[in-house]
Design a protein around this motif. Structure first.
Motif, PDB file in Angstrom:
ATOM      1  N   ALA A  56      -9.832 -15.170  -2.350  1.00 31.60           N
ATOM      2  CA  ALA A  56     -10.121 -13.783  -2.736  1.00 31.60           C
ATOM      3  C   ALA A  56      -8.871 -13.170  -3.358  1.00 31.60           C
ATOM      4  O   ALA A  56      -8.322 -12.193  -2.862  1.00 31.60           O
ATOM      5  CB  ALA A  56     -10.593 -12.997  -1.514  1.00 31.60           C
ATOM      6  N   HIS A  57      -8.419 -13.763  -4.475  1.00 22.52           N
ATOM      7  CA  HIS A  57      -7.139 -13.339  -5.047  1.00 22.52           C
ATOM      8  C   HIS A  57      -7.195 -11.968  -5.714  1.00 22.52           C
ATOM      9  O   HIS A  57      -6.200 -11.275  -5.813  1.00 22.52           O
ATOM     10  CB  HIS A  57      -6.659 -14.377  -6.067  1.00 22.52           C
ATOM     11  CG  HIS A  57      -7.730 -14.790  -7.005  1.00 22.52           C
ATOM     12  ND1 HIS A  57      -8.595 -15.829  -6.712  1.00 22.52           N
ATOM     13  CD2 HIS A  57      -8.129 -14.265  -8.174  1.00 22.52           C
ATOM     14  CE1 HIS A  57      -9.467 -15.949  -7.704  1.00 22.52           C
ATOM     15  NE2 HIS A  57      -9.212 -15.001  -8.587  1.00 22.52           N
ATOM     16  N   GLY A  58      -8.380 -11.568  -6.187  1.00 22.19           N
ATOM     17  CA  GLY A  58      -8.472 -10.270  -6.874  1.00 22.19           C
ATOM     18  C   GLY A  58      -8.952  -9.175  -5.943  1.00 22.19           C
ATOM     19  O   GLY A  58      -9.441  -9.439  -4.835  1.00 22.19           O
ATOM     20  N   TYR A  59      -8.819  -7.940  -6.375  1.00 20.21           N
ATOM     21  CA  TYR A  59      -9.307  -6.825  -5.555  1.00 20.21           C
ATOM     22  C   TYR A  59     -10.829  -6.846  -5.478  1.00 20.21           C
ATOM     23  O   TYR A  59     -11.500  -7.097  -6.477  1.00 20.21           O
ATOM     24  CB  TYR A  59      -8.849  -5.485  -6.140  1.00 20.21           C
ATOM     25  CG  TYR A  59      -7.388  -5.221  -5.898  1.00 20.21           C
ATOM     26  CD1 TYR A  59      -6.946  -4.816  -4.643  1.00 20.21           C
ATOM     27  CD2 TYR A  59      -6.453  -5.400  -6.920  1.00 20.21           C
ATOM     28  CE1 TYR A  59      -5.607  -4.593  -4.418  1.00 20.21           C
ATOM     29  CE2 TYR A  59      -5.110  -5.176  -6.699  1.00 20.21           C
ATOM     30  CZ  TYR A  59      -4.685  -4.773  -5.442  1.00 20.21           C
ATOM     31  OH  TYR A  59      -3.355  -4.559  -5.206  1.00 20.21           O
ATOM     32  N   PRO A  60     -11.366  -6.566  -4.310  1.00 24.25           N
ATOM     33  CA  PRO A  60     -12.827  -6.499  -4.189  1.00 24.25           C
ATOM     34  C   PRO A  60     -13.363  -5.174  -4.742  1.00 24.25           C
ATOM     35  O   PRO A  60     -12.617  -4.217  -4.921  1.00 24.25           O
ATOM     36  CB  PRO A  60     -13.070  -6.595  -2.679  1.00 24.25           C
ATOM     37  CG  PRO A  60     -11.813  -6.152  -2.033  1.00 24.25           C
ATOM     38  CD  PRO A  60     -10.686  -6.323  -3.024  1.00 24.25           C
ATOM     39  N   LEU A  61     -14.677  -5.149  -4.980  1.00 30.51           N
ATOM     40  CA  LEU A  61     -15.322  -3.923  -5.435  1.00 30.51           C
ATOM     41  C   LEU A  61     -15.512  -2.976  -4.248  1.00 30.51           C
ATOM     42  O   LEU A  61     -16.130  -3.350  -3.241  1.00 30.51           O
ATOM     43  CB  LEU A  61     -16.701  -4.240  -6.022  1.00 30.51           C
ATOM     44  CG  LEU A  61     -16.724  -4.937  -7.381  1.00 30.51           C
ATOM     45  CD1 LEU A  61     -18.131  -5.459  -7.669  1.00 30.51           C
ATOM     46  CD2 LEU A  61     -16.267  -3.976  -8.474  1.00 30.51           C
TER      47      LEU A  61
END
Ligand code: PLP
Length: 384
Positions: A56-61
Protein backbone atom coordinates in the motif's frame (compact mmCIF):
# COMPACT_ATOMS: atom_id res chain seq x y z
CA UNK A 1 -5.39 27.64 28.20
CA UNK A 2 -8.43 25.43 28.83
CA UNK A 3 -7.70 21.79 28.16
CA UNK A 4 -10.44 19.85 26.35
CA UNK A 5 -10.20 17.06 28.91
CA UNK A 6 -11.64 19.49 31.45
CA UNK A 7 -14.96 19.27 29.60
CA UNK A 8 -15.00 15.48 29.70
CA UNK A 9 -16.14 13.07 32.39
CA UNK A 10 -13.57 10.88 34.18
CA UNK A 11 -12.81 7.72 32.25
CA UNK A 12 -15.21 5.39 34.08
CA UNK A 13 -13.42 2.08 33.53
CA UNK A 14 -10.69 3.05 36.02
CA UNK A 15 -13.27 2.75 38.80
CA UNK A 16 -13.85 -0.91 37.90
CA UNK A 17 -10.18 -1.82 38.47
CA UNK A 18 -10.56 -2.94 42.14
CA UNK A 19 -13.37 -5.32 41.14
CA UNK A 20 -11.16 -6.68 38.34
CA UNK A 21 -8.44 -7.35 40.93
CA UNK A 22 -10.97 -9.17 43.12
CA UNK A 23 -12.19 -11.29 40.20
CA UNK A 24 -8.62 -12.11 39.14
CA UNK A 25 -7.93 -13.43 42.65
CA UNK A 26 -10.48 -16.22 42.10
CA UNK A 27 -8.67 -19.60 42.07
CA UNK A 28 -10.15 -20.41 38.67
CA UNK A 29 -9.11 -17.06 37.23
CA UNK A 30 -11.22 -14.18 36.06
CA UNK A 31 -14.13 -14.50 33.66
CA UNK A 32 -14.13 -11.03 32.17
CA UNK A 33 -17.57 -10.14 30.85
CA UNK A 34 -17.10 -6.41 31.37
CA UNK A 35 -16.10 -5.28 27.89
CA UNK A 36 -17.53 -6.08 24.47
CA UNK A 37 -14.29 -6.88 22.73
CA UNK A 38 -14.47 -9.84 20.30
CA UNK A 39 -12.45 -12.90 21.35
CA UNK A 40 -12.87 -15.15 18.29
CA UNK A 41 -10.40 -15.13 15.39
CA UNK A 42 -10.76 -12.77 12.46
CA UNK A 43 -12.14 -14.97 9.63
CA UNK A 44 -9.38 -16.26 7.30
CA UNK A 45 -10.89 -14.78 4.13
CA UNK A 46 -10.75 -11.29 5.67
CA UNK A 47 -7.17 -11.77 6.84
CA UNK A 48 -6.24 -12.97 3.36
CA UNK A 49 -7.77 -9.84 1.82
CA UNK A 50 -5.77 -7.67 4.23
CA UNK A 51 -2.55 -9.51 3.42
CA UNK A 52 -3.24 -9.38 -0.31
CA UNK A 53 -3.47 -5.58 -0.06
CA UNK A 54 -0.31 -5.24 2.05
CA UNK A 55 1.56 -3.38 -0.69
CA UNK A 56 0.00 0.00 0.00
CA UNK A 57 2.69 2.46 -1.06
CA UNK A 58 0.32 5.24 -2.15
CA UNK A 59 -2.19 7.23 -0.13
CA UNK A 60 -5.59 5.59 0.17
CA UNK A 61 -8.82 7.28 -0.89
CA UNK A 62 -10.51 9.08 2.01
CA UNK A 63 -13.82 8.37 0.34
CA UNK A 64 -13.02 4.65 0.16
CA UNK A 65 -12.41 2.63 -2.97
CA UNK A 66 -15.35 2.33 -5.39
CA UNK A 67 -15.35 -1.41 -4.59
CA UNK A 68 -15.73 -0.77 -0.87
CA UNK A 69 -18.51 1.76 -1.33
CA UNK A 70 -20.33 -0.61 -3.68
CA UNK A 71 -19.94 -3.41 -1.10
CA UNK A 72 -21.62 -1.14 1.47
CA UNK A 73 -24.44 -0.32 -0.97
CA UNK A 74 -24.94 -4.03 -1.72
CA UNK A 75 -24.88 -4.91 2.00
CA UNK A 76 -27.57 -2.33 2.79
CA UNK A 77 -29.75 -3.73 -0.01
CA UNK A 78 -29.15 -7.38 0.89
CA UNK A 79 -29.06 -7.31 4.70
CA UNK A 80 -30.83 -4.12 5.84
CA UNK A 81 -33.77 -3.59 3.50
CA UNK A 82 -32.26 -0.39 2.10
CA UNK A 83 -32.21 -0.52 -1.72
CA UNK A 84 -30.61 1.99 -4.06
CA UNK A 85 -28.23 3.76 -1.68
CA UNK A 86 -26.03 6.27 -3.51
CA UNK A 87 -22.37 5.06 -3.45
CA UNK A 88 -21.31 8.71 -3.18
CA UNK A 89 -23.16 8.83 0.12
CA UNK A 90 -20.93 6.20 1.76
CA UNK A 91 -17.77 7.02 3.71
CA UNK A 92 -15.45 4.61 5.60
CA UNK A 93 -14.36 5.60 9.11
CA UNK A 94 -11.50 4.47 11.36
CA UNK A 95 -13.83 2.34 13.46
CA UNK A 96 -17.07 3.99 14.48
CA UNK A 97 -16.03 5.32 17.89
CA UNK A 98 -14.04 8.17 16.35
CA UNK A 99 -17.03 9.17 14.24
CA UNK A 100 -19.36 9.02 17.23
CA UNK A 101 -16.95 11.21 19.20
CA UNK A 102 -16.28 13.66 16.37
CA UNK A 103 -19.61 13.92 14.55
CA UNK A 104 -20.97 16.92 16.50
CA UNK A 105 -17.77 18.86 15.77
CA UNK A 106 -17.66 17.71 12.14
CA UNK A 107 -21.25 18.94 11.73
CA UNK A 108 -20.15 22.33 13.05
CA UNK A 109 -22.09 22.11 16.31
CA UNK A 110 -20.95 24.04 19.34
CA UNK A 111 -22.02 26.28 22.15
CA UNK A 112 -25.80 26.57 22.38
CA UNK A 113 -26.50 23.43 20.35
CA UNK A 114 -28.09 20.36 21.89
CA UNK A 115 -27.17 16.76 21.07
CA UNK A 116 -29.80 14.21 22.12
CA UNK A 117 -28.75 10.65 22.90
CA UNK A 118 -30.47 7.63 24.48
CA UNK A 119 -31.08 7.97 28.23
CA UNK A 120 -29.12 4.79 28.89
CA UNK A 121 -26.26 4.91 26.43
CA UNK A 122 -22.80 4.17 25.18
CA UNK A 123 -20.87 7.06 26.79
CA UNK A 124 -19.25 8.40 23.61
CA UNK A 125 -22.40 10.24 22.46
CA UNK A 126 -22.10 12.43 25.54
CA UNK A 127 -18.34 12.79 25.10
CA UNK A 128 -18.73 13.86 21.45
CA UNK A 129 -21.23 16.56 22.33
CA UNK A 130 -18.92 17.91 25.04
CA UNK A 131 -15.87 17.81 22.75
CA UNK A 132 -17.73 20.11 20.35
CA UNK A 133 -18.79 22.44 23.16
CA UNK A 134 -22.43 21.43 22.64
CA UNK A 135 -24.83 20.28 25.35
CA UNK A 136 -25.74 16.58 25.66
CA UNK A 137 -29.38 15.76 26.44
CA UNK A 138 -30.08 12.15 27.50
CA UNK A 139 -33.69 11.48 26.42
CA UNK A 140 -35.60 8.60 24.85
CA UNK A 141 -38.85 10.46 24.37
CA UNK A 142 -39.06 13.28 21.83
CA UNK A 143 -41.40 15.12 24.22
CA UNK A 144 -38.36 15.63 26.50
CA UNK A 145 -36.71 17.84 23.86
CA UNK A 146 -39.10 20.68 24.73
CA UNK A 147 -37.86 23.90 23.15
CA UNK A 148 -34.21 22.88 23.35
CA UNK A 149 -32.18 23.81 20.25
CA UNK A 150 -31.73 20.18 19.16
CA UNK A 151 -29.30 19.86 16.22
CA UNK A 152 -28.30 16.21 16.37
CA UNK A 153 -30.15 13.14 17.65
CA UNK A 154 -28.28 9.91 18.29
CA UNK A 155 -30.17 6.64 18.08
CA UNK A 156 -28.60 3.31 18.98
CA UNK A 157 -30.63 0.30 17.93
CA UNK A 158 -29.94 -2.43 18.93
CA UNK A 159 -28.78 -0.55 21.98
CA UNK A 160 -25.64 -0.78 24.02
CA UNK A 161 -25.96 -1.55 26.92
CA UNK A 162 -29.61 -2.63 27.08
CA UNK A 163 -30.05 -4.49 23.78
CA UNK A 164 -33.41 -2.95 22.92
CA UNK A 165 -34.42 -2.69 19.29
CA UNK A 166 -36.42 0.23 17.93
CA UNK A 167 -39.28 -0.59 15.57
CA UNK A 168 -39.90 1.11 12.23
CA UNK A 169 -42.65 3.17 13.90
CA UNK A 170 -40.41 4.26 16.77
CA UNK A 171 -37.60 5.25 14.40
CA UNK A 172 -40.04 7.06 12.17
CA UNK A 173 -41.38 9.10 15.11
CA UNK A 174 -37.86 10.31 15.93
CA UNK A 175 -37.13 11.12 12.28
CA UNK A 176 -40.36 13.13 11.98
CA UNK A 177 -39.62 15.07 15.18
CA UNK A 178 -36.04 15.76 14.11
CA UNK A 179 -37.07 16.89 10.66
CA UNK A 180 -39.61 19.23 12.19
CA UNK A 181 -36.80 21.10 13.98
CA UNK A 182 -34.12 20.66 11.29
CA UNK A 183 -31.98 18.27 13.37
CA UNK A 184 -29.77 15.52 11.95
CA UNK A 185 -30.51 11.93 13.07
CA UNK A 186 -27.45 9.69 13.37
CA UNK A 187 -28.27 6.05 14.02
CA UNK A 188 -25.55 3.83 15.45
CA UNK A 189 -26.48 0.34 14.24
CA UNK A 190 -23.35 -1.71 14.96
CA UNK A 191 -25.27 -4.64 16.55
CA UNK A 192 -27.82 -4.92 13.72
CA UNK A 193 -26.60 -8.35 12.58
CA UNK A 194 -26.86 -9.80 16.09
CA UNK A 195 -30.59 -10.20 16.77
CA UNK A 196 -31.82 -12.95 19.11
CA UNK A 197 -35.57 -12.48 19.42
CA UNK A 198 -38.57 -12.17 17.16
CA UNK A 199 -39.56 -10.24 15.14
CA UNK A 200 -35.99 -9.02 14.59
CA UNK A 201 -34.55 -12.47 13.84
CA UNK A 202 -37.03 -12.91 11.00
CA UNK A 203 -37.62 -9.37 9.80
CA UNK A 204 -34.18 -7.94 10.51
CA UNK A 205 -33.35 -4.93 12.66
CA UNK A 206 -34.67 -1.80 10.90
CA UNK A 207 -32.14 0.78 9.72
CA UNK A 208 -32.71 4.51 9.87
CA UNK A 209 -32.27 4.41 6.07
CA UNK A 210 -35.09 1.86 5.62
CA UNK A 211 -37.59 3.55 3.27
CA UNK A 212 -40.37 2.81 5.78
CA UNK A 213 -38.46 5.04 8.20
CA UNK A 214 -36.94 7.62 5.87
CA UNK A 215 -39.91 7.89 3.51
CA UNK A 216 -37.41 7.04 0.75
CA UNK A 217 -35.51 10.30 1.39
CA UNK A 218 -32.20 10.15 3.31
CA UNK A 219 -32.10 13.91 3.92
CA UNK A 220 -30.84 14.62 7.43
CA UNK A 221 -30.18 10.94 8.17
CA UNK A 222 -26.92 9.09 8.80
CA UNK A 223 -26.50 5.37 9.50
CA UNK A 224 -23.29 4.46 11.35
CA UNK A 225 -22.08 0.88 11.14
CA UNK A 226 -19.06 -1.06 12.33
CA UNK A 227 -17.54 -4.38 11.32
CA UNK A 228 -15.87 -4.76 14.73
CA UNK A 229 -18.60 -6.99 16.17
CA UNK A 230 -20.11 -8.87 13.24
CA UNK A 231 -16.73 -9.80 11.72
CA UNK A 232 -14.30 -9.83 14.68
CA UNK A 233 -12.52 -6.83 13.21
CA UNK A 234 -12.24 -4.51 16.22
CA UNK A 235 -8.46 -4.40 15.75
CA UNK A 236 -8.75 -3.36 12.11
CA UNK A 237 -10.80 -0.22 12.92
CA UNK A 238 -13.30 -0.86 10.14
CA UNK A 239 -16.57 1.08 9.96
CA UNK A 240 -18.56 3.44 7.78
CA UNK A 241 -21.23 6.11 7.70
CA UNK A 242 -23.87 6.42 4.98
CA UNK A 243 -27.03 8.35 4.25
CA UNK A 244 -27.67 11.97 3.32
CA UNK A 245 -25.37 12.71 0.32
CA UNK A 246 -24.94 16.35 1.34
CA UNK A 247 -23.95 15.51 4.91
CA UNK A 248 -21.65 12.68 3.85
CA UNK A 249 -20.06 14.99 1.25
CA UNK A 250 -19.39 17.55 3.94
CA UNK A 251 -17.89 14.94 6.29
CA UNK A 252 -15.70 13.76 3.40
CA UNK A 253 -14.37 17.28 2.76
CA UNK A 254 -13.35 17.77 6.37
CA UNK A 255 -11.88 14.31 6.69
CA UNK A 256 -9.79 14.90 3.54
CA UNK A 257 -8.43 18.08 5.08
CA UNK A 258 -7.65 16.32 8.35
CA UNK A 259 -6.21 13.10 6.90
CA UNK A 260 -8.81 10.91 8.57
CA UNK A 261 -8.39 7.98 6.22
CA UNK A 262 -9.03 4.25 6.57
CA UNK A 263 -5.79 2.42 5.59
CA UNK A 264 -5.92 0.79 2.13
CA UNK A 265 -5.44 -2.81 3.38
CA UNK A 266 -8.32 -2.32 5.82
CA UNK A 267 -10.49 -0.99 3.01
CA UNK A 268 -9.74 -4.15 1.02
CA UNK A 269 -10.52 -6.33 4.03
CA UNK A 270 -13.80 -4.50 4.64
CA UNK A 271 -14.85 -5.02 1.02
CA UNK A 272 -14.45 -8.77 1.36
CA UNK A 273 -16.06 -8.89 4.80
CA UNK A 274 -19.15 -7.02 3.65
CA UNK A 275 -19.57 -9.37 0.70
CA UNK A 276 -19.57 -12.53 2.81
CA UNK A 277 -22.59 -13.43 4.95
CA UNK A 278 -21.30 -16.90 5.85
CA UNK A 279 -18.82 -15.80 8.51
CA UNK A 280 -21.41 -13.44 10.03
CA UNK A 281 -23.94 -16.28 10.25
CA UNK A 282 -21.32 -18.52 11.88
CA UNK A 283 -20.33 -15.87 14.41
CA UNK A 284 -23.97 -15.19 15.24
CA UNK A 285 -24.47 -18.89 15.95
CA UNK A 286 -21.48 -18.85 18.33
CA UNK A 287 -22.86 -15.88 20.24
CA UNK A 288 -26.34 -17.38 20.33
CA UNK A 289 -25.06 -20.42 22.24
CA UNK A 290 -23.01 -18.27 24.63
CA UNK A 291 -26.01 -16.06 25.22
CA UNK A 292 -28.23 -19.01 26.06
CA UNK A 293 -25.70 -20.50 28.48
CA UNK A 294 -25.14 -17.16 30.21
CA UNK A 295 -28.80 -16.23 30.26
CA UNK A 296 -29.75 -19.49 31.96
CA UNK A 297 -26.94 -19.04 34.51
CA UNK A 298 -27.72 -15.40 35.21
CA UNK A 299 -31.42 -16.03 35.74
CA UNK A 300 -30.59 -19.15 37.78
CA UNK A 301 -28.48 -16.91 40.02
CA UNK A 302 -31.45 -14.67 40.76
CA UNK A 303 -31.03 -11.94 38.19
CA UNK A 304 -33.67 -10.69 35.77
CA UNK A 305 -32.65 -9.92 32.18
CA UNK A 306 -34.33 -6.85 30.64
CA UNK A 307 -34.30 -5.85 26.96
CA UNK A 308 -31.35 -7.69 25.42
CA UNK A 309 -33.33 -8.69 22.31
CA UNK A 310 -30.20 -8.12 20.24
CA UNK A 311 -26.56 -7.20 20.61
CA UNK A 312 -23.69 -8.54 22.65
CA UNK A 313 -24.91 -8.00 26.21
CA UNK A 314 -27.31 -9.21 28.85
CA UNK A 315 -28.77 -6.25 30.72
CA UNK A 316 -29.52 -7.64 34.13
CA UNK A 317 -30.55 -6.72 37.68
CA UNK A 318 -31.39 -8.66 40.86
CA UNK A 319 -35.06 -9.67 41.08
CA UNK A 320 -37.19 -7.69 43.51
CA UNK A 321 -36.27 -4.42 45.19
CA UNK A 322 -33.66 -2.28 43.38
CA UNK A 323 -30.05 -3.06 44.31
CA UNK A 324 -27.22 -0.63 43.51
CA UNK A 325 -25.28 -1.85 40.48
CA UNK A 326 -21.94 -1.71 42.30
CA UNK A 327 -23.26 -4.15 44.88
CA UNK A 328 -24.09 -6.62 42.11
CA UNK A 329 -20.72 -6.01 40.45
CA UNK A 330 -19.03 -6.76 43.78
CA UNK A 331 -21.00 -9.96 44.37
CA UNK A 332 -20.22 -11.27 40.91
CA UNK A 333 -16.56 -10.29 41.30
CA UNK A 334 -16.42 -12.50 44.41
CA UNK A 335 -17.28 -15.33 42.02
CA UNK A 336 -14.48 -14.23 39.71
CA UNK A 337 -16.94 -12.85 37.15
CA UNK A 338 -16.38 -9.23 36.13
CA UNK A 339 -19.29 -7.27 34.64
CA UNK A 340 -19.87 -3.58 33.92
CA UNK A 341 -22.01 -1.45 36.27
CA UNK A 342 -25.05 0.21 34.73
CA UNK A 343 -23.84 3.51 36.23
CA UNK A 344 -21.34 3.73 33.35
CA UNK A 345 -24.29 4.19 30.99
CA UNK A 346 -26.31 6.91 32.69
CA UNK A 347 -28.17 7.76 35.87
CA UNK A 348 -31.24 5.79 34.79
CA UNK A 349 -29.20 2.58 34.79
CA UNK A 350 -27.92 2.53 38.37
CA UNK A 351 -29.58 -0.81 39.21
CA UNK A 352 -28.46 -2.83 36.19
CA UNK A 353 -25.25 -4.54 35.21
CA UNK A 354 -24.07 -5.25 31.67
CA UNK A 355 -22.86 -8.78 31.02
CA UNK A 356 -20.96 -9.20 27.75
CA UNK A 357 -21.24 -12.31 25.57
CA UNK A 358 -17.68 -11.76 24.35
CA UNK A 359 -15.81 -14.50 26.18
CA UNK A 360 -14.61 -17.87 24.94
CA UNK A 361 -16.90 -20.90 25.24
CA UNK A 362 -14.63 -22.18 28.00
CA UNK A 363 -14.89 -18.95 30.03
CA UNK A 364 -18.64 -18.71 29.45
CA UNK A 365 -19.07 -22.29 30.71
CA UNK A 366 -16.90 -21.43 33.71
CA UNK A 367 -19.02 -18.35 34.45
CA UNK A 368 -22.17 -20.48 34.28
CA UNK A 369 -20.65 -23.08 36.62
CA UNK A 370 -19.73 -20.41 39.17
CA UNK A 371 -23.07 -18.61 38.95
CA UNK A 372 -25.08 -21.80 39.33
CA UNK A 373 -22.74 -23.46 41.83
CA UNK A 374 -23.35 -23.74 45.58
CA UNK A 375 -24.01 -20.31 46.94
CA UNK A 376 -23.18 -18.63 50.19
CA UNK A 377 -26.07 -17.26 52.24
CA UNK A 378 -26.73 -14.37 49.88
CA UNK A 379 -25.66 -15.86 46.56
CA UNK A 380 -23.54 -14.06 43.98
CA UNK A 381 -26.27 -11.66 43.06
CA UNK A 382 -28.43 -12.27 46.07
CA UNK A 383 -29.80 -9.66 48.35
CA UNK A 384 -27.88 -10.60 51.55
C1 PLP B 1 -22.96 1.42 20.49
C2 PLP B 1 -21.55 1.39 20.03
N1 PLP B 1 -21.16 2.26 19.11
C3 PLP B 1 -19.90 2.27 18.66
C4 PLP B 1 -18.97 1.38 19.14
C5 PLP B 1 -17.55 1.48 18.64
O1 PLP B 1 -17.22 0.45 17.79
P1 PLP B 1 -15.94 0.53 16.88
O2 PLP B 1 -15.20 1.80 17.19
O3 PLP B 1 -15.14 -0.68 17.17
O4 PLP B 1 -16.43 0.56 15.47
C6 PLP B 1 -19.32 0.46 20.12
C7 PLP B 1 -18.33 -0.47 20.68
O5 PLP B 1 -18.52 -1.13 21.63
C8 PLP B 1 -20.66 0.46 20.57
O6 PLP B 1 -21.09 -0.40 21.50
Amino acid sequence: MGLLTGALPDFPWDTLAPYGARARAHPGGIVDLSVGTPVDPTPPLIRAALAEAADAHGYPLTHGTPELRQAVVDWFARRRGVPGLDPQAVLPTVGSKELVALLPALLGLGDGDVVVHPATAYPTYDVGARMAGATPLPADDVAAWGDAPVRLVWLNSPGNPDGTVRSVEQLRAVVDAARAVGAVVASDECYAELAWEEPWTTDGVPSILDPRVSGGDPTGLLAVYSLSKQSNLAGYRAAFVAGDPRLVGSLLEIRKHAGMIVPAPVQAAMTVALGDDTHVDAQRAVYRVRREVLRAAVTGAGLVVDGSQAGLYLWARPAGEPVDCWTTVGRLAERGVLVAPGAFYGAAAAHHVRIALTATDERVAEAARRLLGPLDSSGPAGRG
